[in-house]
Design an enzyme around this catalytic site. Structure first.
Site, short mmCIF file in Angstrom:
data_model
loop_
_atom_site.label_atom_id
_atom_site.label_comp_id
_atom_site.label_asym_id
_atom_site.label_seq_id
_atom_site.Cartn_x
_atom_site.Cartn_y
_atom_site.Cartn_z
N CYS D 9 0.76 -1.29 0.18
CA CYS D 9 0.25 0.02 0.01
C CYS D 9 0.85 1.20 -0.03
O CYS D 9 1.96 1.50 0.66
CB CYS D 9 -0.87 -0.01 1.11
SG CYS D 9 -1.82 -1.52 1.47
N CYS D 250 11.31 -0.77 7.71
CA CYS D 250 11.63 -2.07 7.08
C CYS D 250 12.70 -1.84 6.11
O CYS D 250 12.67 -1.02 5.15
CB CYS D 250 10.21 -2.23 6.40
SG CYS D 250 10.15 -3.69 5.20
N ASP D 359 19.67 -9.79 -10.24
CA ASP D 359 18.19 -9.74 -9.84
C ASP D 359 18.22 -9.23 -8.43
O ASP D 359 19.16 -9.48 -7.81
CB ASP D 359 17.20 -10.86 -10.28
CG ASP D 359 15.96 -10.34 -10.38
OD1 ASP D 359 15.59 -9.27 -10.38
OD2 ASP D 359 14.99 -11.27 -10.93
N CYS D 396 7.32 -12.49 7.62
CA CYS D 396 7.08 -11.16 7.99
C CYS D 396 5.86 -10.87 8.71
O CYS D 396 4.69 -11.06 8.20
CB CYS D 396 7.08 -9.94 6.89
SG CYS D 396 6.89 -8.36 7.14
#
Lengths: 460, 460, 460, 460
Positions: D9, D250, D359, D396
Site C-alpha cells: 500500500c 523495514c 536480480d 513477516c
C-alpha cells in the site's frame, strides 16, 4: 399511467430443505415483485455460514445475470427490490445489508420506515457506533448485535428491539449464521406471507411471488410475529402480537402498490380495484359510449366500471411496451413528449365518442391533462375522468413517497378546479367514505392516513 | 403472448427545413416502431455530405444514449430497427448501411426481402464485387453505384434497378450526399408513409411513428413510387407505379405485425383486429361467462369478441411488465417457467368461470397449453380458445420469419387435435375465407400467401 | 522517450499442420510486436473456409480476452496491430479486413502505404465500386477480386496487381478460402520473415515475434516475393522479385521502429543502435562523469556510447512503468506534467555530475527540454545531449508518420539553436553520412529518404 | 523480474490552502506510487464536511477517469493504493474507508498490519460492534469513534489508541470533518513524509510522489508522531514518539519495495541498491564479459556491480513494455510461456559471453531458471546469478506478503542446490551481515526480521 407514486420495496426469502437453487427461486420471486421497487435489487445467500451478497442499482433482470445467479449458492437466501423514498442512489444503501457480528455474518432486508430513526441513530452514535449507510436496516443491525449480546440469541434480540426500540412500519427478512428469520411490525402495516415448496419455506411481500415460483400459500405472518426457520423446522415468537383487528395494513397496497393478481390479508387486489370501478360508476354515473383505461394503471377499475355500468369497455389508448426507465427523455423543445412516447390514441375508437377514462390516481395532473388533450384532438366528444383512489391530502410517515403538499393537486385545488385544469368534461374521485366497501374480504384493520390524516402511530 | 413470429424491420427518415434535431426525432420514431424489430437499431445522419452512423444490437433505448444522439447532427437522417429473419446477429448486418461511392457517402436502410437475392449477388461477384455483409441492402448499394454511373443520377439509378433488377418486397429510405429518397416496391408489399412537421418531411413504416413525433400524416407512398426530397422540395418518380388495386400489402401487418394504433392503406389496425373478434364470435359462438385476452397480443380481438357477443370482457391473466428480453430463462428443473414469469392467473376472475380466451396466433402451441392449464388449475370451468388469425400453413418469401412446416402445429394437426393438445374445451381459428371482412377500409390489394399459398411474385 | 513518431503496423500469420491453436499463437506474436501499433488489434481465422474475425481499438491484451481467443478456431490465422498514420480511429479501418468475393471469404492485413492510393480508388469508383473504409487494404481487396476473375487464381491475381497496379511500400498477409499468402513489395521496404514450428508455418514482421512463439527462423521473404502455403506445402511466385541489392529496407526500422531484439535483413537491431552510440562518442566526444539514457528509448545507444567512451553507464532517470496510454493528462495549470508523471530524476546519481544523455530522436523538443531542466534542477553540472538518429528533415511517403516540417525542430533551427532551446550544454545528432556504419551486416539496400530526401519510388 | 513479492500500500494526502485541485494532485501522487499496490485505488475528498469517495479494483489510471476526478472536489483529500496481502479482492476492502461517526464523516487509509488485529476485533464484537470489511482500517475506525467519545477530540482519541490498543506496523492518513491527520506507528516501520506546495501540505509514503507533484520535501514524520493540519495550521502530538534510533524502518523498502528514485529516512534507495551490487561484486567476484540485469528489477544493482567490478554493463534481456496485468496467460501446452511473452534474449549481446546476471530476489526460482535457460540457448557460455537481497527465510508479521516457507527456495535448499536448480554456473546472495553497509545514510534503526527472524514487536 400517471406521475407515479413510488412503492416501497419487496422482500423474498427461502430456507431450502429439498435441494433447490435458492438464488434462482429468489430471483424469480423478486422478478414478480419488480413493481415494488425498480431502483436496486439484491440477493444474499448463506452457504453453511458463508454469506455471499450481490446487489446493484437496476432492475432485477439487469442486476442479475445467469453467471451471477450461478455464483450464489446457499441453503438460505434473502432478496430485496428497492425504491428509495429519499432519492438516495448510493448502491451502498441497496439491500440486503450484510455485516459481521460476533456470531458471524448477518444479512438483513427490510420494507418500511422507522418513525424514530433519528432518535435511535443518535443514541447509537453516543455509544461510538459508526455507520456505512443512511439506511434504517443498518440501525436495526446495530441494535440487533447489541441486543443479541444481552439476550443470547438473535431472535430474542429481535423480539426485544421490536418491543422496546423499533417504531414504525416494517416487514423484515434476515439470515443469521444458521437461521432464516422473518417478521412483521406489531401494527402489521406492511404485508409478508409464507409459502411452501415441498418441504422448503419461502417468504414474500406478495402472493404473486409465491404463484410465480409455484409455492403453495401457507398463511400471512401475523402482525408482530417473528418466524424462525432452521434445520429444526419452523417456530414463532408471538410476544409482540396483538389483536389482528387492531392492525393497520396500508390500504394503498390495494389501490395502488400491489400487483392485481396478489391477495393480501384475504382480499384480492384485482377484486378491490374492480370494486372501485363499480363504486365510481354508482357515484359518478355518466351517459357515455365507452369506458377506457389509462394503460396499465386504470385497467382493473375500468373493467369494473364497464361491468357495473353496462357501457362497453374499449381500448382508446395504446401503450408502447418498450418504454423502459432509461429511454431518452424528450427535451422541452422537442416535437414529442414523454407521454406521447409512451401512449398514443387509437383514433378509430375515440372519434365522436363520449368516453369515461379511468386511472388509479392523479398526482400532479400533467400527464392526465395531456391524455385528455390527445383524446379530444383525436375527435373525442367528451372525456369523463374517474380516479379509483380518493385524493391523498396527507403525508405518509410509513414509507410511501407522496409528494409534498404543494405538489399535490388535491391539496391545492377543488375537484372542479382540477377538472378544469385537466380539460375533462367531468371528474370523480373514489369517495373516501366508501373505502370499506373496497376491501370487503380483508381480515384485519387498515391504515388510510394518506386520505384521512389518521395514523396508527405517533410520528416524529 | 405466444411463441412469437418475428416482424421485419421499421424505417424512419427525415429531411429538415426548420432546424429540428433530426436524430432525436428519428429516435422517437424508431422507438414507436420498436415492435417491428428488437435485434438492432441504427441512425445515420447527413450533415452537409458528412455521414455519421451509429448502430448496435439492442433495443432503441439501449443502443442510443443522450450523448450518442447529441453526436448525430445533420439535416437528413434515416433510422432502422431490425429483426433478422435468418438469425444473423453480426452487428455488421445491422442497418443503415453506409458506403462511399463516387459521389460521396450513401446510406441505405430497407425493410423487406429480395426474392432474387442470390441471383443478383452471383452476378455482382462475377464482376469482381466484394461484400461486407450478407445483407440485401448491400446488394442494392452495389447495384445503385453501378446504375448511377450509367444513368447519371442516383434516383434514376434507383428507378432503373427497381424496374430491371430488384424483385420482391421492400420499402427503402436512403440518403445520397444531397437527397433523401424513399420508395416502395412496385407491388407495395411493405408499408411506408410520408408525414410533415412544419416544412420538414418525415417517412415512417407506420403512422404510429408519425403520431409519436407529432407529424401530420400526408399520405402513403404509392406502390413503386420513388419520393425525392432535397433543398428544392419534394418530387416523385412514378415510372414503376402500377394500379393500386393490383398491389399486395401484407395482410399480416393487420393481424399481427403493426401496432394497433397505426393506420395502413386507409385501414385502422385496431379496427381490423376488433373485427376478427367479431367474426370469431359469429363463427364460433360459445356460452361463456367472460371473454379474456392473452396479454397483450389478444386484447384488441378479445374486446371485439366481447362487444359482439355481449359476454363481459374480463382480466383473467396478469402480465409482468418488467419482463425484458434478457431475463434469466428458468431451466428445465426450475420451479417456475418462462410463461409463469411473464403471466399469472387472477384467481378471483377465473374461479368457476367459463372463459373465452383470445390470442392472435398459435405457433408451436406450448405457451397456449400452459396458459390453459394455469387457468384450469385456478378453477376455470371451461376454456374456449379463439385465435384471431387463420392458421399459417405456407411459407412467406417476403420477410416474415415463419417456422418451418414441421414446427407449425397447423401443418401437422387438425384443429381438433390441436384443441386436444392445448387442453382447451374448444378452439376456433379466424376463417381464411372471411379475411376480406377484416380489412373493409383497405384501399389496395393484399397478400395472404402464408394462409393460402398464393403469392404476388414467383419466388426462387 | 520523446514525442514519439509512430510505427506502422505489425503482421503475423500462421498455417497449421500440427494441431496448434493458431489464434493463441497469433495473439502471442502480435503481443511481441505491440510496439508497431497500439491503436487497434485484430485476428482473423479460417476454419475450413469459414472466416471469423475479431478486432477492436486497444492494445492486444485489451482487445483479446481468453474467451475471445477460444472462440477463434481455425487452421489458418492472420493478425494485425495498427497505428493509423492519418489519425483515423474508426474501428472499421482496423485490420484484418474480411470480405466475401466469388470464391468465398478473403481476409487481408497489410503494413505500408500505397503511393498511388487515390488514383487506384478513383479508377475503382468509376467502375461502380463502393467502399466501407478509407483503408488501402480495401483497395487491394477490390483489385484482387477483379484480378482473380481475370487470372483464375487469387495468387496470380496478386502477382498481377503487384506488377501493374500497386505502387509503394507494403508487406501483406492474407487468407483465401484455402491458402495462406504472404508477400513483400518489390522494393522490400517493409520487413516480413518466415518461421517454422514443427511442420507449421508462421510469418511475422519481426523476428522477436518468432522468438516469442518459439518458432525457428527460416528466412526473410525476398522483395517482391509471394509465398503461398496450403495443404500441398509452400511455394513462391517470384515474378516481381528483383536484385536484393536494389531493394530499400526502411533504415528507420533499425534506428527507431523495430524491437532491439529483432534481426532484420541479417542485421541485429540492438547492435545497430549500440553502433550509433559508438559513432556518437567518436563524433561528439565529451569529458563527462556518466552516460545516461532517456528511458527506454535511449538505452541501447547509451550503452554503446558508454562502452566506446569508457565513461560509466548510470541510471539518472527513473521511468514510471505504470504509465499507460490512458492516464489522465495533467492540465496546464496542474502542479505536475506528463513528463514528470512518466520520468523522475534520481538525484543521487546526477548531483554535481557532467552527464551525457542519450535518446533516439528529437521531434518537437519539448520533452527533451523538460528532462534537461529536471536534471539541472537536481544538481547536474552539465548535460550533453546525444541523439542516435540523424535529424529528419524530409517527409516519408511510405508509412512513417513524421510531423509536418513546421513542427520538426530540425527543419527550422540549426543544431546550435536547438541545443540552446533544450537548455543542453552540447548537442550532437548521428551524422547521416555514417549511416552505412550502423548497419554493417544488412544484406540488402535501404531507404533513408526521411534524412536525405532520396526515395526509391516517385510519389504522387 | 521474478515471482514478485507484494508491496503493501501507498498513502497520499493533501490539505489545500492555495486553491489547488486536491483530487488531481492526489491522483498524480498515487500514480507515482503505483508500485506499492496494484489491486485497488481510492481517493476520498472532504468538501466542507461532505466526504465523497471513489474507489475500485484496478490501477490508478484504470480506476480514475477525468470525469471521476472532476467530480471529487474538496479542500482535503486522502488517497490509497492497495495490495491485499491476504488475497482479499472484495472492493469493500479497498481504501480509503469512509464511515459516519457522531461528528460526521470520517475517512481513513492505512498502510501496514496490526499484529493484535484478532484480539481487538473480538473485544469490539463483545460490545456489539458490526463490521463491513475484514480490514484493519475498520478496526481503527471503531476504536477511534469510541476513543473520541472519551477524549473529546479525534486526534487525542488517536493518540490514546496508538498508546493503548494498536500494535504493529502502520502509517495512516485520515480526514475528520475539519482536520487532516497523519501518523506513523511508534516503531516507525512504515515510511510517511510531509511536503509542501506553496502554503498547502501533502503527505506521501515515498518522496517520489512529492517529486511527481513538485512538492518540496519538508521532512519525514517521526515514529509515533501525529501531525494535524487544519485551518489553524500544522501541529503535532508527540506523546507516542520514542528515540529514533530504536525505530525499525523495514529494510525491504530499500532492497525491494520502494521506487529507486525515493529517499527514505535520509537514504537514497537507488544508492542502496547500487551498493548491493558493489558488495556482491566484492563477495562473489567472477571473470565475466558483461554484467546484465533482469529487467527492470535488477538494473540498479547490476549498474553497481558493473561499476565496482569494471566489467561492462550490457543489455542481454529485452522486456516487453506492453505486458500488463491482464494479458492472456499461456497455457501449459502452449508454444510460449509467460516469461517469454515478457522477456526475450538479445542474441547479439550474449552469444559466446560469460555473463553476470543480477536480480533483486529469488522466490520460487522458476522464472530465474527459464531466463538462465534462454540465455544458454542463445549461446551464453556462462551465467553467474547474483541476487541483491539476502535469502528471506522468516515470515513477516508487518505486511509483507512472503510465501510460506514451503514455497521459499531459500528455506528448503542450500545455495548450491538452488544454483543447480536454476542451471546457473554460480549463484551469490547479498550477505545478510553486510546489510548495514547498504544503508549507510539511514537516520534510524531498521527491521530485517524476514532475513534474521528478529522482530521489533512480539507477534500474535
Amino acid at each position: 399511467m400517471t406521475d407515479k407514486l413510488h412503492e416501497e420495496c419487496g422482500l423474498f426469502a427461502m430456507f431450502d430443505n429439498d435441494g433447490y437453487d435458492t438464488a434462482r427461486i429468489t430471483y424469480a420471486g423478486l422478478f414478480a415483485m419488480q413493481h415494488r421497487g425498480q431502483q436496486s435489487a439484491g440477493i444474499a445467500v448463506n452457504n453453511d455460514r458463508k454469506v455471499t451478497l450481490y446487489k446493484d442499482n437496476g432492475l432485477v433482470h439487469e442486476v442479475f445475470s445467469d453467471e451471477v445467479i450461478n455464483s450464489l449458492k446457499g441453503r438460505m437466501a434473502i432478496g430485496h427490490v428497492r425504491y428509495s423514498a429519499d432519492g438516495e442512489q448510493d448502491v451502498l444503501n441497496a439491500q440486503p445489508l450484510v455485516s459481521r457480528y460476533i456470531k458471524g455474518p448477518l444479512a438483513v432486508a427490510t420494507n418500511g420506515t422507522l418513525t424514530n430513526y433519528h432518535e435511535l441513530k443518535h443514541q447509537l452514535e453516543q455509544e461510538g457506533a459508526i455507520f456505512q449507510t443512511t439506511n434504517e436496516t443498518e440501525i436495526i443491525m446495530h441494535l440487533l448485535a447489541r441486543a443479541r449480546m444481552k439476550t443470547g440469541r438473535v431472535e430474542t434480540g429481535l423480539a426485544e428491539i421490536m418491543k422496546n426500540q423499533l417504531r414504525g412500519a416494517y416487514a423484515l427478512v434476515m439470515m443469521s449464521p444458521q437461521k432464516l428469520i422473518a417478521c412483521r411490525d406489531p401494527k402489521g402495516m406492511k404485508p409478508l406471507c409464507m409459502g411452501k415448496i415441498e418441504n422448503s419455506y419461502v417468504f414474500a411481500s406478495e402472493t404473486c411471488a409465491l404463484d410465480t415460483v409455484r409455492a403453495e400459500f401457507v398463511r400471512e405472518l401475523d402482525p408482530g410475529e417473528i418466524v424462525i426457520v432452521d434445520v429444526n423446522g419452523v417456530r414463532s415468537i408471538r410476544d409482540n402480537c396483538q389483536d389482528r383487528k387492531c392492525s393497520s395494513m396500508c390500504v394503498f397496497e390495494y389501490l395502488y402498490f400491489a400487483r392485481s393478481d396478489s391477495i393480501i390479508e384475504g382480499m384480492s387486489v384485482h377484486k378491490a380495484r374492480k370494486l372501485t370501478g363499480k363504486i365510481l360508476s354508482e357515484t359518478y354515473p355518466v351517459d357515455a359510449d365507452i369506458v377506457a383505461a389509462v394503460p396499465d394503471s386504470g385497467v382493473d377499475a375500468a373493467i369494473g366500471y364497464a361491468e357495473a355500468s353496462g357501457i362497453p369497455y374499449a381500448k382508446a389508448l395504446m401503450i408502447n411496451r418498450y418504454v423502459g426507465r432509461t429511454f431518452i427523455q424528450p427535451t422541452q423543445e422537442q416535437r414529442t413528449t414523454a407521454v406521447r412516447l409512451k401512449i398514443n390514441v387509437i383514433r378509430d375508437t375515440v372519434k365522436d365518442k363520449k368516453i369515461v377514462l379511468v386511472d388509479d390516481s392523479i398526482v400532479r395532473g400533467t400527464t392526465c391533462a395531456k391524455l385528455v388533450a390527445m383524446l379530444k384532438e383525436a375527435g373525442a366528444k367528451e372525456v369523463h375522468m374517474r380516479i379509483s383512489a380518493p385524493p391523498f391530502i396527507w403525508p405518509c410517515y410509513f414509507g410511501t413517497d407522496i409528494p409534498s403538499r404543494e405538489h399535490l393537486m388535491a391539496c391545492n385545488y377543488t375537484v372542479d378546479e382540477i377538472c378544469n385544469m385537466i380539460g375533462a368534461d367531468s371528474l370523480g374521485f373514489m369517495p373516501v367514505e366508501r373505502l370499506p366497501e373496497v376491501v370487503p374480504d380483508i381480515n384485519c384493520g387498515y391504515c388510510d392516513g394518506c386520505f384521512t390524516g389518521k395514523y396508527p402511530y405517533e410520528h416524529e
